[in-house]
Design a protein around this motif. Sequence first.
Motif, PDB file in Angstrom:
ATOM      1  N   HIS A 101       0.840  -1.207   0.000  1.00  0.00           N
ATOM      2  CA  HIS A 101       0.000   0.000   0.000  1.00  0.00           C
ATOM      3  C   HIS A 101       0.875   1.257   0.000  1.00  0.00           C
ATOM      4  O   HIS A 101       0.553   2.257  -0.647  1.00  0.00           O
ATOM      5  N   ALA A 102       2.025   1.197   0.669  1.00  0.00           N
ATOM      6  CA  ALA A 102       2.873   2.382   0.817  1.00  0.00           C
ATOM      7  C   ALA A 102       3.477   2.813  -0.511  1.00  0.00           C
ATOM      8  O   ALA A 102       3.684   4.001  -0.738  1.00  0.00           O
ATOM      9  N   GLU A 103       3.765   1.856  -1.417  1.00  0.00           N
ATOM     10  CA  GLU A 103       4.434   2.241  -2.652  1.00  0.00           C
ATOM     11  C   GLU A 103       3.449   2.463  -3.798  1.00  0.00           C
ATOM     12  O   GLU A 103       3.842   2.851  -4.891  1.00  0.00           O
ATOM     13  N   SER A 104       2.158   2.229  -3.583  1.00  0.00           N
ATOM     14  CA  SER A 104       1.157   2.433  -4.614  1.00  0.00           C
ATOM     15  C   SER A 104       0.623   3.854  -4.584  1.00  0.00           C
ATOM     16  O   SER A 104       0.486   4.466  -3.526  1.00  0.00           O
ATOM     17  N   ILE A 105       0.329   4.364  -5.781  1.00  0.00           N
ATOM     18  CA  ILE A 105      -0.286   5.681  -5.896  1.00  0.00           C
ATOM     19  C   ILE A 105      -1.250   5.631  -7.068  1.00  0.00           C
ATOM     20  O   ILE A 105      -1.004   4.936  -8.062  1.00  0.00           O
ATOM     21  N   ARG A 106      -2.365   6.343  -6.956  1.00  0.00           N
ATOM     22  CA  ARG A 106      -3.364   6.395  -8.008  1.00  0.00           C
ATOM     23  C   ARG A 106      -3.307   7.772  -8.654  1.00  0.00           C
ATOM     24  O   ARG A 106      -3.269   8.797  -7.968  1.00  0.00           O
ATOM     25  N   SER A 107      -3.302   7.781  -9.995  1.00  0.00           N
ATOM     26  CA  SER A 107      -3.194   9.036 -10.735  1.00  0.00           C
ATOM     27  C   SER A 107      -4.332   9.130 -11.736  1.00  0.00           C
ATOM     28  O   SER A 107      -4.687   8.143 -12.378  1.00  0.00           O
ATOM     29  N   ASP A 108      -4.871  10.326 -11.879  1.00  0.00           N
ATOM     30  CA  ASP A 108      -5.981  10.560 -12.797  1.00  0.00           C
ATOM     31  C   ASP A 108      -5.478  11.324 -14.004  1.00  0.00           C
ATOM     32  O   ASP A 108      -4.677  12.254 -13.879  1.00  0.00           O
ATOM     33  N   GLY A 109      -5.947  10.936 -15.193  1.00  0.00           N
ATOM     34  CA  GLY A 109      -5.536  11.596 -16.413  1.00  0.00           C
ATOM     35  C   GLY A 109      -6.531  11.336 -17.528  1.00  0.00           C
ATOM     36  O   GLY A 109      -7.691  10.981 -17.286  1.00  0.00           O
ATOM     37  N   GLU A 110      -6.065  11.487 -18.762  1.00  0.00           N
ATOM     38  CA  GLU A 110      -6.930  11.358 -19.932  1.00  0.00           C
ATOM     39  C   GLU A 110      -7.594   9.984 -20.015  1.00  0.00           C
ATOM     40  O   GLU A 110      -8.705   9.858 -20.533  1.00  0.00           O
ATOM     41  N   TYR A 111      -6.909   8.944 -19.523  1.00  0.00           N
ATOM     42  CA  TYR A 111      -7.435   7.585 -19.620  1.00  0.00           C
ATOM     43  C   TYR A 111      -8.099   7.118 -18.326  1.00  0.00           C
ATOM     44  O   TYR A 111      -8.359   5.923 -18.163  1.00  0.00           O
ATOM     45  N   PRO A 145       0.393   8.978 -26.648  1.00  0.00           N
ATOM     46  CA  PRO A 145      -0.802   9.338 -27.425  1.00  0.00           C
ATOM     47  C   PRO A 145      -0.703   8.974 -28.897  1.00  0.00           C
ATOM     48  O   PRO A 145      -1.723   8.688 -29.535  1.00  0.00           O
ATOM     49  N   GLU A 146       0.520   8.956 -29.451  1.00  0.00           N
ATOM     50  CA  GLU A 146       0.668   8.584 -30.861  1.00  0.00           C
ATOM     51  C   GLU A 146       0.300   7.110 -31.067  1.00  0.00           C
ATOM     52  O   GLU A 146      -0.352   6.756 -32.061  1.00  0.00           O
ATOM     53  N   ILE A 147       0.740   6.250 -30.139  1.00  0.00           N
ATOM     54  CA  ILE A 147       0.385   4.835 -30.234  1.00  0.00           C
ATOM     55  C   ILE A 147      -1.121   4.660 -30.042  1.00  0.00           C
ATOM     56  O   ILE A 147      -1.764   3.862 -30.746  1.00  0.00           O
ATOM     57  N   GLN A 148      -1.703   5.396 -29.100  1.00  0.00           N
ATOM     58  CA  GLN A 148      -3.145   5.307 -28.897  1.00  0.00           C
ATOM     59  C   GLN A 148      -3.901   5.690 -30.161  1.00  0.00           C
ATOM     60  O   GLN A 148      -4.876   5.020 -30.550  1.00  0.00           O
ATOM     61  N   ALA A 149      -3.493   6.771 -30.816  1.00  0.00           N
ATOM     62  CA  ALA A 149      -4.166   7.197 -32.044  1.00  0.00           C
ATOM     63  C   ALA A 149      -3.994   6.166 -33.152  1.00  0.00           C
ATOM     64  O   ALA A 149      -4.942   5.872 -33.896  1.00  0.00           O
ATOM     65  N   LEU A 150      -2.796   5.615 -33.281  1.00  0.00           N
ATOM     66  CA  LEU A 150      -2.551   4.592 -34.294  1.00  0.00           C
ATOM     67  C   LEU A 150      -3.453   3.383 -34.076  1.00  0.00           C
ATOM     68  O   LEU A 150      -4.094   2.881 -35.014  1.00  0.00           O
TER      69      LEU A 150
END
Length: 212
Positions: free
Chosen positions: A5-15, A39-44
């Motif tokens: 739990h100590a080394e985990s972090i949750r991040s919010d973004g475009e996905y 993002p280039e790979i996502q678009a492809l």
Amino acid sequence: MPPSHAESIRSDGEYGIFEGSIDDEVVHGHYRREGTWSPEIQALLADQLFPEGRGSFLDIGANIGLVSIPLAERRRVRCLAFEPEPRNFQWLERNIASHQLASLFTTFNLALHSEQTRLCFELSPSNFGDHRVRGTALAEGGAERNLIEVPACRLDDLVRVQDLPRPVVAKIDTQGSELRVLRGAERSLPHIDHLICEFWPHGLRRMGDSAE
């Protein structure tokens, strides 16, 4: 080793929200800072290779799912995700579950390779996308890296690629082990419609392979 739990972090973004290591300065760190990843790979993938929302994606070197999970959410394609490092793999499974995509995923906690074996794996302390199979030469800072052993199998022995829904797209990003992955996929390759493969000559040479 499961992530604590100590080394985990949750991040919010475009996905959406992704969980990863607080120590990862590169993959999850980039998502934490910039709110996006590749993002280039996502678009492809989403716009050109899977525009109609069907098919299969092989994510070889899946990390915590920042490529395959957004694709599955946008296009509902079937995803097979391969990640050998145990902590990354547990974050991958947590992220799949939190995005409610378990029905679209099959996950494998192993390395793809040219043979069934066990591999010595060097762990980067600050770039969780740069864990590497130990080759004939140490990685940069390899003497300071922790070592674990991971199982390895051939793609040909795990998956009948010819039976997957088409198109079949594979992404291989394995820090210099790409040629070993391809050698274990000789029967599968004719059934892969599109292949996205990292080409890193230094990494290939570390494994005793040739860029040519």
